[in-house]
Design a protein around this motif. Structure first.
Motif, PDB file in Angstrom:
ATOM      1  N   VAL A  14     -12.409  24.364  31.836  1.00 47.44           N
ATOM      2  CA  VAL A  14     -11.433  25.430  32.098  1.00 47.44           C
ATOM      3  C   VAL A  14     -11.729  26.632  31.195  1.00 47.44           C
ATOM      4  O   VAL A  14     -11.782  27.778  31.637  1.00 47.44           O
ATOM      5  N   PRO A  17     -15.460  29.046  31.610  1.00 54.67           N
ATOM      6  CA  PRO A  17     -15.495  30.055  32.679  1.00 54.67           C
ATOM      7  C   PRO A  17     -14.482  31.180  32.463  1.00 54.67           C
ATOM      8  O   PRO A  17     -14.776  32.343  32.755  1.00 54.67           O
ATOM      9  N   LEU A  18     -13.291  30.829  31.955  1.00 55.73           N
ATOM     10  CA  LEU A  18     -12.287  31.877  31.726  1.00 55.73           C
ATOM     11  C   LEU A  18     -12.764  32.845  30.636  1.00 55.73           C
ATOM     12  O   LEU A  18     -12.539  34.051  30.719  1.00 55.73           O
ATOM     13  N   ALA A  21     -15.482  35.060  32.050  1.00 57.72           N
ATOM     14  CA  ALA A  21     -14.981  36.020  33.032  1.00 57.72           C
ATOM     15  C   ALA A  21     -14.718  37.396  32.406  1.00 57.72           C
ATOM     16  O   ALA A  21     -14.584  38.380  33.126  1.00 57.72           O
ATOM     17  N   ARG A  22     -14.676  37.441  31.094  1.00 59.36           N
ATOM     18  CA  ARG A  22     -14.409  38.722  30.412  1.00 59.36           C
ATOM     19  C   ARG A  22     -15.627  39.642  30.433  1.00 59.36           C
ATOM     20  O   ARG A  22     -15.516  40.838  30.178  1.00 59.36           O
ATOM     21  N   LEU A  30     -21.169  35.101  35.326  1.00 59.71           N
ATOM     22  CA  LEU A  30     -21.257  33.807  36.019  1.00 59.71           C
ATOM     23  C   LEU A  30     -22.367  32.961  35.408  1.00 59.71           C
ATOM     24  O   LEU A  30     -22.204  31.750  35.217  1.00 59.71           O
ATOM     25  N   ALA A  33     -21.088  31.514  32.314  1.00 62.41           N
ATOM     26  CA  ALA A  33     -20.132  30.429  32.603  1.00 62.41           C
ATOM     27  C   ALA A  33     -20.881  29.140  32.940  1.00 62.41           C
ATOM     28  O   ALA A  33     -20.591  28.070  32.392  1.00 62.41           O
TER      29      ALA A  33
ATOM     30  N   LEU B 617      -3.631  33.844  29.032  1.00 61.54           N
ATOM     31  CA  LEU B 617      -4.347  34.772  29.908  1.00 61.54           C
ATOM     32  C   LEU B 617      -3.540  36.016  30.264  1.00 61.54           C
ATOM     33  O   LEU B 617      -4.077  36.960  30.837  1.00 61.54           O
ATOM     34  N   LEU B 749     -12.769  29.067  38.508  1.00 62.38           N
ATOM     35  CA  LEU B 749     -12.032  29.563  37.337  1.00 62.38           C
ATOM     36  C   LEU B 749     -12.656  30.855  36.823  1.00 62.38           C
ATOM     37  O   LEU B 749     -11.940  31.745  36.337  1.00 62.38           O
ATOM     38  N   PHE B 750     -13.966  30.971  36.953  1.00 61.31           N
ATOM     39  CA  PHE B 750     -14.621  32.226  36.567  1.00 61.31           C
ATOM     40  C   PHE B 750     -14.055  33.386  37.399  1.00 61.31           C
ATOM     41  O   PHE B 750     -13.654  34.423  36.863  1.00 61.31           O
ATOM     42  N   PHE B 751     -14.009  33.205  38.705  1.00 58.58           N
ATOM     43  CA  PHE B 751     -13.499  34.270  39.575  1.00 58.58           C
ATOM     44  C   PHE B 751     -12.013  34.500  39.366  1.00 58.58           C
ATOM     45  O   PHE B 751     -11.536  35.627  39.460  1.00 58.58           O
ATOM     46  N   LEU B 752     -11.304  33.433  39.040  1.00 55.56           N
ATOM     47  CA  LEU B 752      -9.885  33.597  38.753  1.00 55.56           C
ATOM     48  C   LEU B 752      -9.691  34.483  37.530  1.00 55.56           C
ATOM     49  O   LEU B 752      -8.864  35.404  37.538  1.00 55.56           O
ATOM     50  N   GLY B 753     -10.466  34.215  36.483  1.00 55.92           N
ATOM     51  CA  GLY B 753     -10.357  35.009  35.260  1.00 55.92           C
ATOM     52  C   GLY B 753     -10.651  36.480  35.507  1.00 55.92           C
ATOM     53  O   GLY B 753      -9.934  37.370  35.028  1.00 55.92           O
ATOM     54  N   ARG B 754     -11.669  36.716  36.304  1.00 53.67           N
ATOM     55  CA  ARG B 754     -12.046  38.111  36.594  1.00 53.67           C
ATOM     56  C   ARG B 754     -10.972  38.804  37.426  1.00 53.67           C
ATOM     57  O   ARG B 754     -10.617  39.947  37.177  1.00 53.67           O
ATOM     58  N   ARG B 757      -7.842  39.880  35.641  1.00 53.53           N
ATOM     59  CA  ARG B 757      -7.980  41.065  34.776  1.00 53.53           C
ATOM     60  C   ARG B 757      -7.865  42.350  35.579  1.00 53.53           C
ATOM     61  O   ARG B 757      -7.616  43.418  35.020  1.00 53.53           O
TER      62      ARG B 757
END
Lengths: 56, 831
Positions: A14, A17-18, A21-22, A30, A33, B617, B749-754, B757
């Motif tokens: 979890v 990847p979060l 994403a920054r 990606l 990640a 977040l 989750l990567f795309f969710l984070g992006r 934002r």
């Protein structure tokens, strides 16, 4: 402590990847990640083989 | 719609009458070929005659009847017993009795072409038929014997013979066992007596020799021991003989026929009135549906509704269909469909003997299939999501086995196997088929009117889902090639394989943010229904019976309640308006009550983690600032409260602290600790098993090794499915398989984070936060409670991925870099 170590792979799946994403650039983010998750999984293997048996 | 049906019924009245008549005729003809079966049933109660045992032998324990009926059904239906029953009842000579004339005609034709059937073939065929129509079941200490045959007399004879065999079998088996035990004790007693006599003779001889008294002393002690042993054996042997005799004498008392076989007057199935009603109703329904088929197949606009919706004109005359109505069929095909439906319905009516539900099933199934083809896929998906949230899962021991809710028959249909797949899996496969056929068959402009084809998900997410599905396939092949059992593998991988399918369907069918209100209505109403059912069960069913079950609904329902809590809180978190506050106040008590009554510790952990992630977040908006301030102020008080309540074991004042302690550090002698120990043992067994194939794993179809015995081993299907799905998946797929199977979660989750934002509207932010809550709950459930082994999780995670994919595409986060954070200009320094 032992439970937390075993759970760490879920938290990493979890959290990494979060965190990635920054990154401003999507492709780079990606890649970070996926590489981060793969590296953590390898570290997890090491933890399970070496550290967890010593914790009993 | 009425206008449409009025027009088509009038236009195609002759064909409709033909279809109705065809249905009736087919049903009547087909019913001639289906034999009428007459059911006969008997029930036998087995009781130990306690009084007889006590009178005969007051000191021996009364044998228990528990477990003695195990294996009875298999014994009574063994092949040699069925052959004996067929011969004793004279079925071979009465083969034709009650057989319908079409089948007798078929037999004659077969005999004319292939020659007459031999006695052996006829016997084998009859044994197979008896095997299908004779039922023997054990319910507690009752044996139920039922048979169905073409005449009541033969059905009765089958049941009588089986009953007689049951009584004889038990007498032979049990009586023989007791007699054998008595004889074995007799032999042991004789052996000890012989040894005693020999020893006595040796002692006598030794006494006559000088110095023989020393040897005699040792033999004397052994003789005393043998005497004591002989006395014990004698008593045991006598008891066994008495028990055997009591058994033999009291056999008639042991079996009570509580429901003797009674010959029925009517065959099985609904009565004449119901059959006639079903026949007429189904035929009329077929006529209606055939009229609709012909109307749609005509390629014409036949009703005001159609004209006004397509052309915006009043009906003046009929016009040729334009390309917009996508249900146009060649007229002959429409006619052929109508006739096929009529005949199929007739056959189903005959085979089901006029059962109402089955009789109307073919025309309703046709209407359902037409709706499925012509309506957007999101509707059946929303229906399935609602059903998965509300129906009881019989495999999850809902309501602790004490109650069956009104929804349990549907639950059995959807959650358990119907021809190798569960109802949900069949539905998913059917929807996937429709999705694929639509994409291949329909032109793009027609497809876009049905489903939101464009903008599904960023390509990496779609690829990750495909990789997950393919990896599950490869692990199955690998496991089976290594000696695994495919049937066991099916249980292991089915929910993992359904996940990418459901996610792909959800990505295809839903258009977010437009469909968000519908989705959340379904999720919240599903959770409320479940919460109400659980509360009703506890207060209206369990407590009045003085039952206090530890849980109400199943393990998997944690996902439903946690999602509802997260949704309620996320709504207020992102948009703290009065409406959201009152929604929170109105539905949270029900959900909180359901959570308390279900009492799964992992649910609280899931909620804390989900809310924690949401907090981390979220940007520092007004609500977050308030929460931080309150938390800082309350921290010392909370710390004192926790320290004070940590060691308390009784009282409600510190109940929340006790709950936290039971999760984090349960007391040594508590139930939670013993549960933790069992899970720790299972984790150890999984890790040790994984060490044999660390990189690519074992594959599906195997059981992990029980290096340390545990009570949980049976609960884990004897090692095939671990409670900790994370370690279990690691053992199945090694580190490579584990990464590929769950990799789509990291990408999502990567795309969710992006997207979080970038996206501004609060509805979309709430949806993303709920999706985050669902995924984190899924992982926690996977870690603690077989979370990957439920179709419900597939639906919830599937819609979460659809939310993330659609919103990410809409926000264009895959193509466009994130905007740089706004830089504040330093204030100018004035002097």
């Amino acid at each position: 402590m032992l439970k937390l170590l075993l759970l760490s792979v879920c938290l990493a799946l979890v959290g990494i990847p979060l965190w990635a994403a920054r990154d401003a650039h999507p492709g780079r983010g990606l890649k970070r990640a996926l590489v981060g998750v793969v590296m953590f999984n390898l570290l997890y293997v090491l933890l399970l083989r070496v550290v967890v048996p010593r914790l009993g | 719609m009425l206008d449409f049906f009025r027009t088509v019924l009038s236009r195609y009245r002759i064909t409709v009458v033909g279809c109705v008549a065809l249905t009736l005729l087919t049903a009547l003809l087909a019913s001639e070929a289906v034999p009428e079966l007459y059911p006969v049933e008997a029930q036998v109660l087995m009781v130990e005659p306690v009084a007889v045992h006590r009178l005969a032998n007051p000191f021996a324990p009364v044998p228990s009847s528990e477990g003695e009926l195990e294996g009875i059904p298999e014994l009574l239906r063994a092949n040699e017993r069925l052959v004996a029953i067929v011969k004793r009842t004279g079925l071979i000579d009465q083969w034709d009795l009650g057989r319908p004339w079409p089948l007798r005609l078929k037999d004659r034709l077969q005999a004319a072409v292939l020659g007459p059937m031999s006695e052996k073939d006829r016997l084998d065929a009859l044994v197979q038929m008896v095997d299908k129509r004779l039922f023997v079941g054990v319910e507690g200490n009752k044996v139920r014997i039922a048979a169905m045959w073409t005449t009541p007399q033969l059905s009765g004879a089958l049941v009588d013979n089986t009953l007689g065999t049951l009584l004889q079998l038990r007498t032979q088996r049990e009586g023989k066992t007791l007699q054998d035990a008595a004889e074995a004790l007799d032999r042991q007693y004789e052996g000890v007596r012989t040894e005693m006599n020999d020893r006595a003779a040796r002692m006598e001889a030794a006494l006559k020799k000088p110095g023989g008294w020393a040897q005699v002393e040792g033999d004397r002690e052994q003789l005393l021991r043998d005497q004591s042993r002989a006395a014990e054996l004698l008593v045991a042997s006598e008891e066994k003989h008495i028990t055997s005799e009591v058994f033999r004498q009291s056999n008639t008392l042991r079996f009570m026929v509580v429901r003797p076989p009674v010959l029925p007057r009517e065959p099985s199935g609904p009565g004449r009135v119901t059959r006639t009603f079903s026949l007429v109703l189904a035929s009329l329904l077929v006529g209606l549906v055939c009229a609709a088929i012909l109307g749609l197949a005509s390629g014409r606009l036949l009703s005001r509704g159609q004209v006004s919706s397509v052309l915006g004109l009043e009906v003046l005359s009929s016009v040729r269909l334009g390309p917009k109505l996508r249900t146009a069929l060649p007229p002959k095909l429409g006619l052929a469909l109508a006739f096929m439906l009529s005949m199929l319905t007739g056959v189903v009516i005959a085979v089901s003997k006029g059962t109402l539900l089955f009789s109307v099933l073919p025309p309703l199934a046709f209407v359902g299939a037409w709706l499925l083809w012509t309506r957007p896929l999101k509707w059946p998906l929303l229906l399935l999501l609602f059903l998965t949230s509300t129906l009881d899962d019989p495999t999850d021991r809902a309501y602790f086995g004490l109650w069956q809710s009104p929804l349990s028959p549907l639950g059995k249909l959807f959650f358990t196997n119907v021809a190798a797949f569960t109802g949900f899996e069949l539905a998913i496969l059917a929807l996937t088929f429709v999705m694929v056929v639509r994409r291949v068959w329909l032109p793009k402009h027609e497809l876009e009117q049905l489903d939101p084809v464009n903008g599904q998900a960023p390509r990496p997410l779609q690829l990750a889902l495909i990789v997950s599905g393919l990896t599950v396939g490869v692990l199955t092949l690998m496991g089976v090639a290594r000696g695994g059992v495919f049937r066991e593998a099916l249980w292991q991988f089915r929910d993992l394989l359904m996940m990418p399918l459901v996610a792909t369907l959800a990505l295809y069918a839903f258009e977010f943010p437009k469909d968000l209100p519908k989705l959340f209505t379904v999720l919240i109403s599903g959770s409320l229904v479940k919460a109400l059912l659980g509360t009703f069960f506890m207060y209206a069913i369990a407590f009045p019976r003085a039952e206090y079950p530890p849980h109400t609904t199943g393990h998997n329902d944690t996902m439903i309640f946690v999602t509802a809590v997260v949704t309620a809180l996320a709504l207020f978190w992102e948009k703290p308006i009065r409406r959201h506050f009152w929604m929170l106040v109105l539905w949270m008590p029900f959900i909180a009550m359901a959570l308390k009554l279900n009492d799964r510790r992992i649910a609280y952990v899931d909620i804390v983690i989900a809310l924690g992630l949401i907090f981390l977040l979220s940007p520092m908006h007004e609500m977050k600032r308030k929460v931080v301030r309150v938390a800082v102020m309350m921290a010392p008080l909370l710390l004192l409260y926790t320290v004070a309540g940590w060691s308390q074991t009784k009282g409600r004042l510190f109940a929340p602290v006790q709950k936290v302690r039971s999760i984090v550090a349960p007391a040594v002698d508590s139930e939670e600790e013993s549960s933790n120990v069992e899970r720790d043992i299972e984790n150890y067994n999984l890790m040790k098993s994984w060490e044999n194939n660390m990189i690519i794993g074992q594959g599906f179809g195997h059981a992990f090794t029980e290096y340390v015995p545990s009570n949980d081993f049976r609960q884990s299907a004897f090692g095939h499915i671990g409670h900790n799905s994370v370690l279990w998946l690691l053992w199945i797929g090694g580190i490579v398989g584990f990464t590929f199977v769950l990799g789509y979660l990291a990408v999502a989750l990567f795309f969710l984070g992006r997207t979080l934002r970038v996206v501004k509207p609060w509805r979309e932010r709430v949806a993303l936060l709920v999706a985050l809550g669902i995924i984190s709950t899924y992982l926690m459930q996977a870690f603690g409670d077989m979370g990957t082994q439920t179709i419900m999780a597939d639906f919830y995670v599937g819609v979460a991925l659809a939310i993330i994919g659609r919103l990410a595409t809409r926000a264009n986060v895959w193509r466009v870099p994130l905007p740089a954070p706004a830089v504040q200009e330093p204030e100018a320094i004035t002097v």
